[in-house]
Design a protein around this motif. Structure first.
Motif, PDB file in Angstrom:
ATOM      1  N   UNK A  51       0.841  -1.196   0.000  1.00 22.09           N
ATOM      2  CA  UNK A  51       0.000   0.000   0.000  1.00 22.09           C
ATOM      3  C   UNK A  51       0.879   1.250   0.000  1.00 22.09           C
ATOM      4  N   UNK A  52       0.361   2.316  -0.604  1.00 24.74           N
ATOM      5  CA  UNK A  52       0.978   3.636  -0.484  1.00 24.74           C
ATOM      6  C   UNK A  52      -0.091   4.592   0.041  1.00 24.74           C
ATOM      7  N   UNK A  66      -6.377  13.712  10.107  1.00 24.63           N
ATOM      8  CA  UNK A  66      -5.544  13.239   8.996  1.00 24.63           C
ATOM      9  C   UNK A  66      -6.500  12.676   7.957  1.00 24.63           C
ATOM     10  N   UNK A  67      -6.602  13.345   6.830  1.00 28.83           N
ATOM     11  CA  UNK A  67      -7.471  12.934   5.723  1.00 28.83           C
ATOM     12  C   UNK A  67      -6.548  12.402   4.630  1.00 28.83           C
ATOM     13  N   UNK A  68      -6.712  11.126   4.284  1.00 29.54           N
ATOM     14  CA  UNK A  68      -5.761  10.521   3.349  1.00 29.54           C
ATOM     15  C   UNK A  68      -6.402   9.405   2.540  1.00 29.54           C
ATOM     16  N   UNK A  69      -5.681   8.964   1.519  1.00 28.82           N
ATOM     17  CA  UNK A  69      -6.112   7.862   0.680  1.00 28.82           C
ATOM     18  C   UNK A  69      -5.028   6.793   0.720  1.00 28.82           C
ATOM     19  N   UNK A  74      -3.672  -3.583  -5.666  1.00 28.11           N
ATOM     20  CA  UNK A  74      -4.516  -3.946  -6.818  1.00 28.11           C
ATOM     21  C   UNK A  74      -5.099  -2.723  -7.511  1.00 28.11           C
ATOM     22  N   UNK A  75      -4.685  -1.520  -7.085  1.00 34.01           N
ATOM     23  CA  UNK A  75      -5.153  -0.289  -7.698  1.00 34.01           C
ATOM     24  C   UNK A  75      -6.378   0.317  -7.035  1.00 34.01           C
ATOM     25  N   UNK A  76      -6.933  -0.350  -6.028  1.00 34.54           N
ATOM     26  CA  UNK A  76      -8.094   0.184  -5.315  1.00 34.54           C
ATOM     27  C   UNK A  76      -7.666   1.297  -4.365  1.00 34.54           C
ATOM     28  N   UNK A  77      -8.424   2.397  -4.373  1.00 37.02           N
ATOM     29  CA  UNK A  77      -8.180   3.483  -3.438  1.00 37.02           C
ATOM     30  C   UNK A  77      -9.162   3.391  -2.277  1.00 37.02           C
ATOM     31  N   UNK A  78      -8.671   3.637  -1.067  1.00 35.96           N
ATOM     32  CA  UNK A  78      -9.479   3.585   0.147  1.00 35.96           C
ATOM     33  C   UNK A  78      -9.396   4.943   0.838  1.00 35.96           C
ATOM     34  N   UNK A  79     -10.526   5.670   0.856  1.00 33.66           N
ATOM     35  CA  UNK A  79     -10.565   6.943   1.576  1.00 33.66           C
ATOM     36  C   UNK A  79     -10.465   6.651   3.067  1.00 33.66           C
ATOM     37  N   UNK A  80      -9.633   7.392   3.758  1.00 32.99           N
ATOM     38  CA  UNK A  80      -9.407   7.183   5.198  1.00 32.99           C
ATOM     39  C   UNK A  80      -9.455   8.527   5.911  1.00 32.99           C
TER      40      UNK A  80
END
Length: 168
Positions: A51-52, A66-69, A74-80
């Motif tokens: 993950x990055x 902290x608002x991050x992705x 696998x190329x899926x983005x996860x809003x965090x």
């Protein structure tokens, strides 16, 4: 004595909703704590293997966000989204973590940093709102293994910092 009973009762009440991962990191507690509190460090090690992280905003203070992705392998983005609720340097951080500020499934985590000789024992205790959400995090998102990988990435990162310091 009453506090001890209440503490033990609290643990029993949350046992089916929590995940606990820990690791000894071969670095001083102050450095390990700093790696959790400065965005320049977090972006280098945060997340499971592969993950990055891209930070949208970061303000480390009680009530800060902290608002991050997180970008999966696998190329899926996860809003965090994380908001800190308690900061006690260099011993403890408490936070709420979800997909957004209004996430009804957000969970609470407590990070503790205990000296272990010259090293630091990091413990991440996460309590989910329900045991079903905990089960989903474990089964669908591999939260236990992901937590272990994240702490392993932290350990490798701070070791790299110490090695560079020793060289420089």
């Amino acid at each position: 004595m009453a506090a001890e009973r209440r503490e033990a009762g609290t643990e029993a009440a949350t046992a089916d909703r929590e995940i606990v991962v820990s690791r000894v990191v071969d670095a001083p507690r102050e450095l390990v704590f700093e790696a959790f509190t400065e965005v320049r460090h977090l972006s280098r090690w945060w997340g499971p293997d592969g993950f990055t992280t891209t930070t949208r905003s970061f303000e480390f203070r009680v009530g800060g966000v902290w608002d991050f992705v997180m970008h999966g392998p696998d190329g899926t983005d996860y809003a965090e989204w994380i908001s800190w609720t308690e900061i006690a340097p260099p011993e403890r951080i408490t936070l709420v973590h979800g997909e957004s500020r209004d996430d009804p499934n957000a969970f609470e985590s407590v990070l503790t940093f205990e000296p272990d000789g010259a090293a630091t024992r990091v413990e991440l205790r996460t309590v989910f709102p329900t045991k079903e959400l905990r089960a989903e995090a474990v089964e669908k998102y591999h939260a236990v293994e992901g937590g272990r990988q994240t702490l392993n990435n932290l350990a490798a990162y701070v070791t790299e910092i110490l090695d560079k310091g020793a060289e420089g």
